[in-house]
Design a protein around this motif. Structure first.
Motif, PDB file in Angstrom:
ATOM      1  N   MET A   1       0.848  -1.193   0.000  1.00  0.00           N
ATOM      2  CA  MET A   1       0.000   0.000   0.000  1.00  0.00           C
ATOM      3  C   MET A   1       0.885   1.246   0.000  1.00  0.00           C
ATOM      4  O   MET A   1       1.927   1.278   0.654  1.00  0.00           O
ATOM      5  CB  MET A   1      -0.905   0.025   1.230  1.00  0.00           C
ATOM      6  N   ASP A  60      -8.733   6.606  -3.328  1.00  0.00           N
ATOM      7  CA  ASP A  60      -9.281   5.256  -3.227  1.00  0.00           C
ATOM      8  C   ASP A  60      -9.047   4.700  -1.826  1.00  0.00           C
ATOM      9  O   ASP A  60      -8.302   5.261  -1.025  1.00  0.00           O
ATOM     10  CB  ASP A  60      -8.657   4.331  -4.275  1.00  0.00           C
ATOM     11  N   ARG A  61      -9.687   3.580  -1.567  1.00  0.00           N
ATOM     12  CA  ARG A  61      -9.630   2.968  -0.237  1.00  0.00           C
ATOM     13  C   ARG A  61      -8.203   2.563   0.161  1.00  0.00           C
ATOM     14  O   ARG A  61      -7.799   2.733   1.323  1.00  0.00           O
ATOM     15  CB  ARG A  61     -10.537   1.728  -0.215  1.00  0.00           C
ATOM     16  N   VAL A  62      -7.458   2.034  -0.798  1.00  0.00           N
ATOM     17  CA  VAL A  62      -6.106   1.572  -0.493  1.00  0.00           C
ATOM     18  C   VAL A  62      -5.220   2.743  -0.059  1.00  0.00           C
ATOM     19  O   VAL A  62      -4.493   2.663   0.938  1.00  0.00           O
ATOM     20  CB  VAL A  62      -5.496   0.838  -1.701  1.00  0.00           C
ATOM     21  N   THR A  63      -5.277   3.826  -0.799  1.00  0.00           N
ATOM     22  CA  THR A  63      -4.483   5.011  -0.453  1.00  0.00           C
ATOM     23  C   THR A  63      -4.930   5.582   0.882  1.00  0.00           C
ATOM     24  O   THR A  63      -4.101   6.005   1.708  1.00  0.00           O
ATOM     25  CB  THR A  63      -4.599   6.077  -1.546  1.00  0.00           C
ATOM     26  N   SER A  65      -6.359   3.985   3.522  1.00  0.00           N
ATOM     27  CA  SER A  65      -5.887   3.147   4.626  1.00  0.00           C
ATOM     28  C   SER A  65      -4.387   3.295   4.835  1.00  0.00           C
ATOM     29  O   SER A  65      -3.905   3.393   5.971  1.00  0.00           O
ATOM     30  CB  SER A  65      -6.227   1.678   4.371  1.00  0.00           C
ATOM     31  N   ALA A  66      -3.640   3.320   3.737  1.00  0.00           N
ATOM     32  CA  ALA A  66      -2.192   3.434   3.838  1.00  0.00           C
ATOM     33  C   ALA A  66      -1.774   4.770   4.433  1.00  0.00           C
ATOM     34  O   ALA A  66      -0.820   4.847   5.221  1.00  0.00           O
ATOM     35  CB  ALA A  66      -1.561   3.261   2.456  1.00  0.00           C
TER      36      ALA A  66
END
Length: 229
Positions: A1, A60-63, A65-66
């Motif tokens: 991530m 986006d969700r990944v960015t 959370s990271a």
């Protein structure tokens, strides 16, 4: 991530600009924190984050959370961790508040290991996810009621604060009962808080619970009955 380094820099630089070295020691002492403070009071911190987060929406969700986790893990000042919590709950990312985020919040709860972090995460992050997806999250909270980690247990006890009529009383009971005999202040206080809050909605249920559990500590009992006698 991959975290969004630009947003991280804006948050860190903004907090640095607002830093007040004269206020920082007292803030650190009050919170009994090993991590230093910048000395940024909450109103100024909130105003900064509101502007920065509105101007820089994560794609986006990944960015998302990271970025939350990087801000949390790499924090050198306590306000940076507060900022991570605020970022996690920003309204633009409401659609991602689901059980997939539980590992993120669990890491923050366990590594944060103090009430100022844990209470916000338990009530304003875990709680809404629980109410939106009981089938998946309730078993997790039940497991946490017997966990060796104090802060997972406190989270299970207080995560329904503010739920009112949506409170799952079976879960509330099952979270409290294993902790009744514990001498730990944060469990006893959490029990009292959870019961006091639910007493606003169901005072008879709370009175009955207290009557049925004479082993409740004095602290838990006083807090539970504070507004209902």
């Amino acid at each position: 991530m991959t975290a969004d380094e630009e947003l991280l820099k804006e948050i860190r630089d903004g907090l640095a600009e607002l830093a007040d070295a004269a206020k920082a020691p007292a803030m650190q002492a009050y919170m009994k924190s090993a991590m230093p403070f910048r000395g940024v009071p909450k109103p100024q911190r909130s105003a900064l984050l509101k502007q920065v987060m509105a101007d820089h929406i994560l794609p986006d969700r990944v960015t998302y959370s990271a970025t939350v986790l990087e801000l949390w893990r790499a924090a050198e000042y306590r306000e940076e961790r507060y900022a991570a919590i605020d970022l996690s709950g920003y309204r633009a990312y409401r659609q991602w508040q689901d059980p997939a985020l539980l590992p993120v919040y669990e890491e923050m709860i366990v590594s944060g290991a103090w009430w100022d972090y844990v209470d916000e995460l338990a009530i304003r992050r875990i709680g809404p996810i629980l109410r939106a997806d009981r089938a998946e999250v309730t078993p997790v909270m039940r497991a946490w009621t017997a966990d060796a980690n104090l802060w997972r247990r406190r989270t299970a006890i207080i995560c329904q604060v503010g739920a009112k009529e949506d409170t799952d009383t079976d879960l509330l009971r099952d979270a409290i009962e294993p902790a009744i005999a514990e001498p730990e202040f944060f469990l006893r206080k959490g029990i009292g808080w959870a019961l006091r809050d639910y007493a606003k909605t169901a005072p008879d249920w709370v009175r009955s619970f207290v009557d049925d559990h004479p082993a409740l500590s004095g602290l838990s009992r006083r807090e539970a009955l504070k507004h209902i006698g």
